[in-house]
Each structure stands twice: as structure tokens, then as C-alpha cells.
Design an enzyme around this catalytic site. Structure first.
Site, mmCIF file in Angstrom:
data_model
loop_
_atom_site.group_PDB
_atom_site.id
_atom_site.type_symbol
_atom_site.label_atom_id
_atom_site.label_comp_id
_atom_site.label_asym_id
_atom_site.label_seq_id
_atom_site.Cartn_x
_atom_site.Cartn_y
_atom_site.Cartn_z
ATOM 1 N N HIS A 134 0.838 -1.009 -0.039
ATOM 2 C CA HIS A 134 0.064 0.100 -0.090
ATOM 3 C C HIS A 134 1.074 1.257 0.035
ATOM 4 O O HIS A 134 2.175 1.436 -0.076
ATOM 5 C CB HIS A 134 -0.921 -0.049 1.443
ATOM 6 C CG HIS A 134 -0.295 -0.173 2.444
ATOM 7 N ND1 HIS A 134 0.253 0.931 3.102
ATOM 8 C CD2 HIS A 134 -0.080 -0.955 3.189
ATOM 9 C CE1 HIS A 134 0.786 0.944 4.267
ATOM 10 N NE2 HIS A 134 0.520 -0.548 4.495
ATOM 11 N N CYS B 184 3.527 -4.923 6.577
ATOM 12 C CA CYS B 184 2.975 -4.543 5.092
ATOM 13 C C CYS B 184 4.142 -4.040 4.449
ATOM 14 O O CYS B 184 5.160 -3.789 4.862
ATOM 15 C CB CYS B 184 1.848 -3.662 5.158
ATOM 16 S SG CYS B 184 0.187 -4.345 5.816
#
Length: 263
Positions: free
Chosen positions: A212, A238
Site C-alpha cells: 500500500h 505490510c
């Protein structure tokens, strides 16, 4: 008389030429044996106990410093249990080629997380688990944890190189799992109350692990101090990239594409 003259001449020549030669030889030896000589040492594990610490009878994706190991379900219907006691308290089943990430091992079981973020214990054997699975897709997202770079390929030709920031190393809760995954789904925005951060244009590759944008606040505004952290493994697990790159990945890489994460 002639013999004496020859000997005298040879002795004189040796006095003139031999000292410089000996000095050069001595200098050469000093250079070879000097502490300034750089010796390249290759770090290796040379004891059976240390080797066994990292060996696995089922080949898996992990590094010697990782807490997590990635396995792939090889059976058609693999049981997930509530504990490692062997009392067979069944929770659910896993299907062939499902991906799991293991955190612990006990009594012949591994404690693992599945792609839906659920935890449980699976019996560790070759009937249940495989250490490798390869899926060839048109697009491939290749994440190099050492270089902190993402390489995007289409039909094995590099399309893009993207600077990223992966999970903080040395912590089981934050390190990014290594292995072969695939894009499960994607979205334009998410927010995590747990970390008080969100992100734009995400793709999910395993459980709650995403690629992301640089983190945002709950209103979608980029957190400015997070921009400078690209290229350094500091995330909660992430993989962060610049906003324009996360949008490009979101727009161009389809669901089902391969994601490879490695050192």
C-alpha cells in the site's frame, strides 16, 4: 693472479647490487604479511547444532533470522486443531495449495496463520505440508527485502522498479513473511485503528499483509514523517510504496498475479 682478480670483481659487484635486491625482497615480504592486507571472511555455520537449528525436513521459505516460516498445504483436506496436545480438537480444514505462515512448533505440530487471518495448529508432515509452490502469471511482483525494492515484471520483462519499506526485522509481529503468494484482492483505502494508520491503493497478498501507499491518517492524508522512511524496513509487516506507485500497482496488476518475497 687472474683468478684473484675475478673473485675480487665478483665480490665488489655483490656489494653494489645485492643490498637493494634484499631490501626489495624484504619490502615485498612485509607487504604480503602486513596487517594492512584485507582478508575476506565468509560467515558460515560450521556446527551440527547450529545447522539443525535452521534446518527443516520440509523445505520452506524463511531466513536464518526469521521468526516466520511459510508452508503450502499439500493434502486435499488438512485438519487445523485448537492445540498441539494431539487430542484432535478440530477447528476447520485447509485445502490443497492454501498458504500458511508458521510462528511456532511443538510436539510435531506448527502454530500457524492462514490466509483469512485465523490461527491454529497443523500436524507437520509431508502429507500435509509442502515447502514450495510456483505459480506462473503474466504479471509478477517481486519484493527484495534486502534491497528494499519491488520489481514488476510482465512476461518476465521488467516494467518497473519501486522503492519500498517492508516490515521491521527481528520481531515476529512485524517482519514481512517470505515466500510465494498471489494477489487476493485490492482496494482504494483502508484504516487500522490498532496502528492509527491507513493506506491508499492496497493489494492484499496474504492474510492482513498488504502492499500500500505511505501511511495516511484516518482522513486519507499522507503522514509526512513517514515519507522519509522509504528504503528502510520499519513497517508493521505490510509493504509501503509511494502513493503514485501504489496507484500504478492497483491500476495495472490484476488479482491472481504472483507475488514473490525474498531476501
Amino acid at each position: 693472479m687472474k683468478k684473484t682478480w675475478v673473485l675480487s670483481t665478483l665480490f665488489t659487484l655483490s656489494i653494489i647490487f645485492l643490498p637493494p635486491f634484499l631490501m626489495d625482497l624484504d619490502k615485498e615480504n612485509k607487504e604480503i604479511n602486513s596487517d594492512d592486507v584485507k582478508v575476506i571472511q565468509v560467515e558460515h555455520i560450521d556446527t551440527d547444532s547450529e545447522k539443525n537449528k535452521y534446518q527443516d525436513d520440509i523445505t520452506t521459505f524463511y531466513s536464518n533470522t526469521s521468526f516466520k516460516k511459510t508452508y503450502y498445504i499439500s493434502g486435499d483436506r488438512v485438519n487445523v486443531y485448537s492445540d498441539s496436545s494431539g487430542s484432535d480438537k478440530l477447528l476447520r480444514y485447509l485445502r490443497k495449495n492454501d498458504v500458511i505462515v508458521a510462528y511456532n512448533e511443538r510436539n510435531g505440530y506448527i502454530y500457524c496463520e492462514d490466509n483469512n487471518g485465523r490461527f491454529g495448529w497443523v500436524r507437520k508432515n509431508k502429507d500435509n505440508l509442502s515447502g514450495e509452490i510456483n505459480k506462473k502469471t503474466t504479471y509478477k511482483v517481486d519484493v527484495d527485502l534486502t534491497k528494499q525494492l519491488i520489481f514488476i515484471y510482465k512476461d518476465n520483462k521488467e516494467l518497473r522498479e519501486i522503492k519500498c519499506s517492508t516490515g521491521l526485522i527481528g520481531n515476529a509481529d512485524t517482519e514481512t513473511p517470505v515466500g510465494n503468494f498471489e494477489i487476493q484482492n485490492k482496494g482504494t483505502f483502508f484504516f487500522s485503528p490498532k496502528y492509527n494508520q491507513g493506506g491508499k491503493y492496497y493489494i492484499k497478498f496474504f492474510s492482513n499483509y498488504l502492499i500500500h501507499s505511505i501511511p495516511t491518517d484516518k482522513n486519507g492524508n499522507i503522514i509526512e514523517e513517514e515519507k522519509d522512511k522509504l528504503g528502510v524496513p520499519v513497517s508493521h509487516g505490510c509493504i509501503r510504496v509511494p502513493v503514485e506507485e501504489s496507484k500504478w500497482i492497483y491500476d495495472n496488476i490484476p488479482v491472481g498475479s504472483a507475488v514473490s518475497i525474498h531476501y
